[in-house]
Every structure is written in structure tokens, then in C-alpha cells.
Design a protein around this motif. Structure first.
Motif, short mmCIF file in Angstrom:
data_model
loop_
_atom_site.label_atom_id
_atom_site.label_comp_id
_atom_site.label_asym_id
_atom_site.label_seq_id
_atom_site.Cartn_x
_atom_site.Cartn_y
_atom_site.Cartn_z
N TYR A 45 2.15 -2.07 16.16
CA TYR A 45 1.06 -1.53 16.39
C TYR A 45 0.36 -1.31 14.80
N GLY A 46 1.36 -0.51 13.96
CA GLY A 46 1.08 -0.57 12.63
C GLY A 46 0.76 -1.90 11.85
N TRP A 47 1.94 -2.76 12.04
CA TRP A 47 1.79 -3.97 11.10
C TRP A 47 0.41 -4.66 11.60
N GLY A 89 4.04 5.40 8.80
CA GLY A 89 4.18 5.30 7.53
C GLY A 89 5.42 4.14 6.89
N LEU A 90 6.58 4.33 7.99
CA LEU A 90 7.54 3.39 7.56
C LEU A 90 6.99 1.85 7.50
N SER A 91 6.32 1.68 8.70
CA SER A 91 5.80 0.42 9.14
C SER A 91 4.78 0.05 7.95
N ILE A 95 4.75 5.55 2.49
CA ILE A 95 5.91 6.34 2.11
C ILE A 95 5.48 7.85 2.20
N GLY A 96 4.51 7.94 1.49
CA GLY A 96 3.46 9.33 1.56
C GLY A 96 3.39 9.66 2.98
N PHE A 150 -1.81 10.19 -2.14
CA PHE A 150 -2.90 10.24 -1.07
C PHE A 150 -2.22 9.90 0.24
N GLY A 151 -1.11 9.35 0.65
CA GLY A 151 -0.50 9.18 1.85
C GLY A 151 0.11 10.33 2.08
#
Length: 406
Positions: free
Chosen positions: A37-39, A158-160, A271-272, A324-325
């Protein structure tokens, strides 16, 4: 600070929840699906320069295309909130994954702008249903620690984001440099995970609400705290997707970073999200979530403006993207928790559906608004950065502070 009030209700199920041995593999499968979904959201930003050349798009049209899938999410989030309650979580998860994966496949077959738009809208339609079903599972399994649990899901997302840009580039290389190949590969993998969700998610896994009600009293939507949360969600959707959709193009065209440098900075935004999701959720679960989100919003607006008001080099792009993340991740998860806490338990999925509608309607305009604010040449400028990032977050923070005092 006072502890935020929660309207948590016990999980309404006619049977006990499945055991740990059943739930862990299911949660892992949902996490894998969430990665796809993230990718999927990263292919357009990573490949936008190549897509512009292939389809002969100008800068504003390209900005609009980068975030167009969010319009599909926005339009269908309200009916999706009702569908999740009617279909049940198992079917909602599986069917939604199949729909957004088929939309991704269609995007990979696109040779024209209308076909690509159709694919992205179909992807958004499926993702609206998936988002609500996933969040309903989370709040059902962790009713006392909603912010922390949703922060955990944000960490997966976030990892994705961190590994995604490089994975998209690697998939493009596997496909001989064709920007369509990542869509095809992820769409096929998503179809497989959708079928697995239909097969392996237990039937008795239920949401908190016992039964959906389409008609009835909607006065709860006029709640001032809930309306303030929706204002915050709109600001966060606009600014988050302005970054996600166009930062890499901005960094490459306006700031002359290489694709690898731009992807690394974007990955640090992911990562943020990881660093901000669980820790901020944990703190706000134990303190005052409402006021905490307002403070975080003001700080996030400052960071977003700083990222775009000065010329970037690789180090500053990484540092500001990371900070920002953190803010984006903290606001995102806790807005969902606030929506759930300020809505009746029987309307939980509908309240989240409204939140998604507001969030993604704002997100669907983000690419176009970013180009208007920053200009076609994508050079750093103070006025554009203040209008695009500082102003929305500051206004949302003011609304939340004013509501808290009322």
C-alpha cells in the motif's frame, strides 16, 4: 496536563477474539499488505520525471497526477465507512486489497493519461476501504492504547517509505527501465496478498461497533472537538502529500540533487514517521492528546517551511525531511485516535470515514497547490514555503487551541 478522555467501549464480538497463534500471522500478513500500500504511492513521485516525458505533461498536470489517486480515497471514504461495518473486517480487507492492487496493475498498463488516471482512481478507491478496515482492527485490538497502536502501523508505513524509493528504482531496473514495471510487479503481489487475506483472516475478528446504522442522528458530527480534528486532518493531508508527491521532483529539478540523493532524503522522511509514530502516540495516550497534537502541528509547520525556504544540499534535505516525518507521523496517528475518542462507539468506522474524506480531499489538491505556491521552476522561496506549510499547520493548531479553551 489532564489525561485525554476516551469513549472506549469493549470490543463488541459474539465470540472471543482469536488466539495469539492465529492473530500474529494475520497481523504480519496485514503488515506486508500495508507495505505494498505504501510502495504503490511512491511509484508516481519516484517516476514522475520519466512519466512527464512519456506522456508529455506540463508541471501543473504532473503535480495533479502525482496525487490524483487520493481523490479516489476521498470520494469513497464515506461509503467505505459503511461498507466496512456491513462487509465485516475479513471481506473488507481482502476485497479492498484486490481492488487497489488491480488499480495498480491498470496503472502499469497505461499508455495514455486517461488510462493512468483511471488506474490511480481505482487504486484510491480500494485504499479507502483498506484504510478504514485496518484502523478498525487496530482500535478493536488495542482500545486503551489507540495512539500507540496506530503509531505502530505508521511505523510500518514509514519503513516502507524508507526502503520504497530504492525498491521502486530497483524494480524499474528489473523491467528494463520502464516506469510501468513497478506498478505491474506490485499489483500482482497485491492481488496475491488480497487472496491470502480472504483465506486466512478469521471470520470472528470484529470491529468495536455491533452493527452499522446508515440513517439516524448525525448530530455528533457537529461536535466542536471532532470538527477541530477534521481541520487538523485537512492541513496534514495537504502538507504531507505535497511533500510525498513532489519532494523528489523538487529536489531533482529545482535543487539539482541526484535521484539517489533525493530518494535517500525521502526515505529519511519515512524513518521520521517511524520515530514519531509510536513514541508520540505513547506520550499522548498518557497525557492530553488534543493539546499535544496542536503543539506538534505548530512545530511541524515550522519544519516544513524550513525544508522549502532555503536551497538544499544532501545533508539539509535528509535532516529536515527526517524531522518533518516525525511531526507528520505523530499527527497522523493521533488524529485517528482523536476521531475515535470524540465519536460514538457505534459510529467509529463512519467517523474514521469522514476523517479520511477530509484528509484525502485536501491531499488530492496538494500537487497542484504545491506548484502554485513554489512556482514551476521549483526553486526554494520563503513566500511559497510559508503559504504551503507554515500557514495550514498554524491555522489548524489555532483551531485546536481555541476549541480546547471553549
Amino acid at each position: 496536563m489532564q489525561r485525554s478522555q476516551s469513549h472506549a467501549a469493549p470490543v463488541a464480538t459474539s465470540e472471543p477474539l482469536p488466539g495469539l497463534r492465529t492473530l500474529v500471522p494475520v497481523i504480519m500478513l496485514m503488515a506486508v499488505t500495508y507495505v505494498f500500500y505504501g510502495w504503490d504511492r511512491l511509484v508516481m513521485p519516484v517516476e514522475l520525471v520519466e512519466i512527464r516525458r512519456t506522456l508529455n505533461l506540463d508541471q501543473k498536470a504532473a503535480g495533479f497526477m502525482a496525487s490524483i489517486f487520493t481523490l479516489g480515497i476521498a470520494v469513497l471514504s464515506l461509503p467505505a465507512g459503511i461498507l466496512v461495518a456491513r462487509l465485516g473486517l475479513k471481506r473488507a480487507l481482502g476485497i479492498s486489497t484486490l481492488v487497489f492492487s488491480c488499480g495498480t496493475l491498470l496503472s502499469g498498463m497505461a499508455n495514455t493519461v486517461p488510462m493512468l488516471v483511471a488506474g490511480r482512481l481505482a487504486t484510491g478507491a480500494g485504499e479507502s476501504l483498506f484504510s478504514i478496515a485496518l484502523l478498525m482492527i487496530i482500535v478493536a485490538l488495542f482500545p486503551r492504547w489507540r495512539g500507540t497502536a496506530i503509531g505502530g502501523a505508521t511505523a510500518i508505513f514509514g519503513l516502507s517509505m524508507f526502503v520504497g524509493p530504492r525498491m521502486v528504482l530497483a524494480m524499474q531496473d528489473m523491467g528494463g527501465g520502464d516506469w510501468r514495471f513497478p506498478f505491474k510487479l506490485m499489483g500482482g503481489a497485491g492481488v496475491a496478498t488480497g487472496l491470502c487475506l480472504l483465506l486466512f483472516v478469521p471470520d470472528r475478528l470484529q470491529a468495536e461497533e455491533a452493527a452499522p446504522a446508515i440513517l439516524g442522528d448525525f448530530s455528533w458530527l457537529r461536535s466542536r472537538p471532532l470538527q477541530a480534528v477534521y481541520v487538523m486532518a485537512a492541513a496534514n493531508g495537504l502538507c504531507c502529500y505535497a511533500y510525498m508527491s513532489l519532494f523528489q521532483t523538487y529536489a531533482r529539478i529545482g535543487q539539482h540533487l541526484t535521484p539517489t540523493q533525493a530518494s535517500l532524503a525521502f526515505g529519511c522522511f519515512g524513518i521520521g514517521n517511524i520515530l514519531g509514530g509510536v513514541p508520540i502516540g505513547l506520550v499522548l495516550d498518557r497525557t492530553d492528546r488534543f493539546r499535544g497534537v496542536a503543539i506538534l502541528s505548530a512545530l511541524t509547520g515550522l519544519t516544513g517551511a524550513a525544508l522549502f525556504m532555503w536551497s538544499l544540499h544532501e545533508t539539509s534535505a535528509i535532516v529536515f525531511s527526517l524531522i518533518f516525518g516525525v511531526g507528520i507521523g505523530g499527527i497522523y496517528g493521533n488524529c485517528y485516535a482523536l476521531a475515535r475518542e470524540n465519536a460514538p462507539a457505534a459510529r467509529a468506522s463512519l467517523a474514521i470515514g469522514v476523517l479520511l474524506t477530509v484528509y484525502y480531499l485536501a491531499a488530492s489538491t496538494s500537487g497542484y497547490v504545491f506548484v502554485l505556491a513554489m512556482g514551476d521552476d521549483f526553486t526554494a522561496n520563503l513566500r511559497g514555503a510559508l503559504l504551503m506549510f507554515l500557514l495550514p499547520y498554524t491555522l489548524a493548531a489555532c483551531v485546536m487551541f481555541a476549541t480546547k479553551r471553549a
